[in-house]
Design an enzyme around this catalytic site. Structure first.
Site, PDB file in Angstrom:
ATOM      1  N   SER A  55      33.261  34.241  44.933  1.00 55.17           N
ATOM      2  CA  SER A  55      33.475  34.252  43.270  1.00 55.17           C
ATOM      3  C   SER A  55      32.222  34.846  42.551  1.00 55.17           C
ATOM      4  O   SER A  55      32.012  36.140  42.779  1.00 55.17           O
ATOM      5  CB  SER A  55      33.972  32.998  43.183  1.00 55.17           C
ATOM      6  OG  SER A  55      34.465  33.068  41.646  1.00 55.17           O
ATOM      7  N   ASP A  77      36.993  36.936  47.198  1.00 55.02           N
ATOM      8  CA  ASP A  77      37.629  36.576  46.019  1.00 55.02           C
ATOM      9  C   ASP A  77      36.775  36.955  44.705  1.00 55.02           C
ATOM     10  O   ASP A  77      36.536  36.021  44.069  1.00 55.02           O
ATOM     11  CB  ASP A  77      38.706  35.332  46.026  1.00 55.02           C
ATOM     12  CG  ASP A  77      39.713  35.719  45.020  1.00 55.02           C
ATOM     13  OD1 ASP A  77      40.486  36.624  45.083  1.00 55.02           O
ATOM     14  OD2 ASP A  77      40.056  34.648  44.275  1.00 55.02           O
ATOM     15  N   ARG A 105      28.725  44.534  37.196  1.00 53.55           N
ATOM     16  CA  ARG A 105      29.557  43.965  38.322  1.00 53.55           C
ATOM     17  C   ARG A 105      29.453  44.598  39.758  1.00 53.55           C
ATOM     18  O   ARG A 105      28.805  45.243  40.009  1.00 53.55           O
ATOM     19  CB  ARG A 105      31.126  44.110  38.009  1.00 53.55           C
ATOM     20  CG  ARG A 105      31.639  45.401  37.956  1.00 53.55           C
ATOM     21  CD  ARG A 105      33.191  45.520  38.033  1.00 53.55           C
ATOM     22  NE  ARG A 105      33.600  46.977  37.826  1.00 53.55           N
ATOM     23  CZ  ARG A 105      33.727  47.727  38.684  1.00 53.55           C
ATOM     24  NH1 ARG A 105      33.526  47.298  40.141  1.00 53.55           N
ATOM     25  NH2 ARG A 105      34.451  48.935  38.614  1.00 53.55           N
ATOM     26  N   ASP A 119      30.048  46.519  43.150  1.00 52.52           N
ATOM     27  CA  ASP A 119      30.858  47.764  43.099  1.00 52.52           C
ATOM     28  C   ASP A 119      30.121  48.554  44.551  1.00 52.52           C
ATOM     29  O   ASP A 119      29.179  48.175  45.127  1.00 52.52           O
ATOM     30  CB  ASP A 119      30.353  48.840  42.037  1.00 52.52           C
ATOM     31  CG  ASP A 119      29.212  49.601  42.330  1.00 52.52           C
ATOM     32  OD1 ASP A 119      28.883  50.836  42.676  1.00 52.52           O
ATOM     33  OD2 ASP A 119      28.074  49.000  41.772  1.00 52.52           O
ATOM     34  N   ASP A 129      26.371  49.078  45.846  1.00 52.87           N
ATOM     35  CA  ASP A 129      25.486  47.963  45.870  1.00 52.87           C
ATOM     36  C   ASP A 129      24.952  47.686  47.410  1.00 52.87           C
ATOM     37  O   ASP A 129      24.150  46.919  47.550  1.00 52.87           O
ATOM     38  CB  ASP A 129      26.001  46.553  45.244  1.00 52.87           C
ATOM     39  CG  ASP A 129      26.215  46.902  43.678  1.00 52.87           C
ATOM     40  OD1 ASP A 129      25.562  47.475  43.214  1.00 52.87           O
ATOM     41  OD2 ASP A 129      27.138  46.183  43.114  1.00 52.87           O
ATOM     42  N   HIS A 184      42.198  30.705  44.981  1.00 54.52           N
ATOM     43  CA  HIS A 184      40.972  31.205  45.149  1.00 54.52           C
ATOM     44  C   HIS A 184      39.904  30.833  46.296  1.00 54.52           C
ATOM     45  O   HIS A 184      39.318  31.593  46.943  1.00 54.52           O
ATOM     46  CB  HIS A 184      40.003  30.650  43.706  1.00 54.52           C
ATOM     47  CG  HIS A 184      39.005  31.347  43.310  1.00 54.52           C
ATOM     48  ND1 HIS A 184      38.922  32.928  43.202  1.00 54.52           N
ATOM     49  CD2 HIS A 184      37.943  31.032  42.990  1.00 54.52           C
ATOM     50  CE1 HIS A 184      37.623  33.316  42.846  1.00 54.52           C
ATOM     51  NE2 HIS A 184      37.016  31.994  42.457  1.00 54.52           N
TER      52      HIS A 184
END
Length: 463
Positions: free
Chosen positions: A170, A194, A208, A210, A213, A264
């Site tokens: 998460s 997730d 965020r 991607d 990274d 989740h």
């Protein structure tokens, strides 16, 4: 009363009872090392919030169930941190109630059973616990900065960042991304379970996770319509059951907290299950989930010598896949519970009805000991005369020996007259094994009526 042993009388210098007392007193001065656990907070911390504090708990094959707290200033002062081993960081996500993740030890145990690594649990519960989610999102940058500083110390010690694997759940997925971006993607691998969607959807790649990274970024999506991220953000994105509703999870709010977290959380349990090499979660590259279910993306030999990508730690040919696929989305389906893997067959049906027939098919594979079933009913398929219809059959288990096959044809029309489906040729080709295809010729199916027969060797290998 104290006594002397005959066997050691000449060597003994004190009574055994006195010797035992001295030993016990010495042990009391040096108690056993405390096993560290993830910080356990409560409702008051959830309401008031908590400032960020990052604790790094080390687990190894020598201490699988006992975490050792690492020093940020000098992590190598602990002899259990072996610089010659790869290092895997396990990073949890949002903890609204402050409780530790119930799955953490399962991930640690699975990781260490698969490979001899330094398994480092990143405990940032102080910072992840708050009823106001955006506050926790802000803290992810601070956690990433903490990990970046730790990795810099590892680099100074001569550890290659390519040997580092970050498993982020998460919000932990984006923390992994922020950390990896600090090193221009030189970290070896990021596994995003997730990745969180709220506060990250629609954001630029700098804000965020991607693909840039890490050298390899894999993402698993299980709750993209709620807490998860919908769009691809890795080199390979796996969408389990389409990436949204997971089988076995509650469908109504009356099921309590599981209604909110089951989909989740399923990403973590699928990751733990993926360590079972006899039950692989094979992702099929496809344009969409519906195309995958329609049987349009079933050939894996075109992607690499190893076939389609397999989700989890057993995916080791990722460099080959990146060359072949580039950034891609893959799909697979699962059972309701462990073992989650299903067994896939390509089903080719050639009919000879003079008029087109529409409907769905249920297939059972049987032997004296067990039965596997696949319902191909997500939509109504069109069967035309002398036209091959290809379907994807997803069986709930694998049968090495199939003695009989049972077919059921259904149109779903309750009031209409019952139709017949005249099958000229039927072929079932295993997609997940090297078992031989099974065929049958000239089968008449009456609607909603089971027809059982023995499969025979296929006469035409091209059919």
């Amino acid at each position: 009363m104290c006594w002397w042993t005959d066997k050691h009388r000449q060597l003994a210098t004190m009574p055994w009872c006195l010797f035992l007392a001295v030993v016990l007193a010495s042990l009391a001065q040096y108690p056993a090392e405390k096993c560290e656990e993830i910080t356990d907070l409560d409702l008051k911390h959830s309401i008031a919030g908590s400032s960020v504090q990052v604790r790094l708990l080390l687990y190894t094959r020598a201490n699988v169930s006992c975490g050792v707290l690492l020093s940020h200033d000098d992590p190598f002062s602990n002899p259990e941190f072996n610089v010659s081993r790869p290092t895997t960081f396990i990073i949890h996500g949002y903890r609204p109630t402050g409780s530790p993740p119930i799955w953490m030890h399962k991930v640690v145990e699975a990781t260490l059973s698969h490979k001899d690594v330094n398994a480092v649990v990143v405990d940032w519960n102080r910072g992840a616990t708050h009823i106001i989610y955006p506050k926790v999102v802000e803290n992810t940058r601070l956690v990433a900065s903490n990990l970046t500083a730790f990795l810099l110390k590892m680099q100074l010690k001569g550890i290659s960042l390519s040997s580092v694997h970050m498993i982020g759940v998460s919000l932990g997925a984006h923390i992994s991304g922020f950390t990896g971006a600090s090193f221009n993607g030189s970290i070896g691998r990021i596994t995003a379970l997730d990745p969180a969607g709220p506060s990250f959807t629609g954001k630029p790649v700098d804000d965020r996770l991607d693909p840039s990274d890490a050298q390899f970024v894999e993402a698993l999506h299980t709750d993209m319509d709620a807490f998860g991220f919908r769009n691809p953000l890795g080199h390979i994105d796996f969408y389990a059951n389409g990436g949204a509703d997971q089988p076995g999870c509650p469908k109504t709010i009356f099921s309590g907290s599981q209604y909110f977290k089951c989909d989740h959380q399923r990403s973590v349990f699928l990751y733990v299950a993926s360590f079972n090499v006899t039950c692989p979660l094979i992702g099929y590259p496809c344009a969409s989930y519906s195309d995958y279910l329609d049987g349009k993306c079933l050939r894996c030999d075109q992607f690499s010598s190893a076939g389609c990508p397999v989700f989890g730690p057993t995916l080791i040919n990722w460099k080959d896949l990146l060359v072949k696929l580039g950034q891609t989305s893959t799909y697979f389906t699962t059972n309701k519970q462990s073992p989650f893997c299903q067994t896939n067959y390509e089903v080719d049906i050639l009919t000879w009805n003079s008029q087109p027939r529409w409907g769905s098919v249920t297939i059972k594979l049987q032997n004296p000991a067990e039965e596997a079933m696949a319902q191909i009913n997500h939509k109504s398929f069109k069967f035309e005369m002398y036209t091959k219809t290809t379907l994807l059959a997803r069986f709930d288990r694998a049968l090495q020996l199939v003695e009989t096959i049972t077919l059921t044809y259904s149109t779903g029309n309750v009031c209409a007259a019952r139709h017949k489906l005249r099958v000229l040729r039927l072929r079932l080709t295993p997609l997940d094994s090297h078992l031989r295809p099974m065929c049958r010729y000239d089968v008449l199916l009456m609607e909603n009526t089971e027809v059982t027969f023995r499969p025979i060797p296929c006469q035409d290998s091209n059919f």
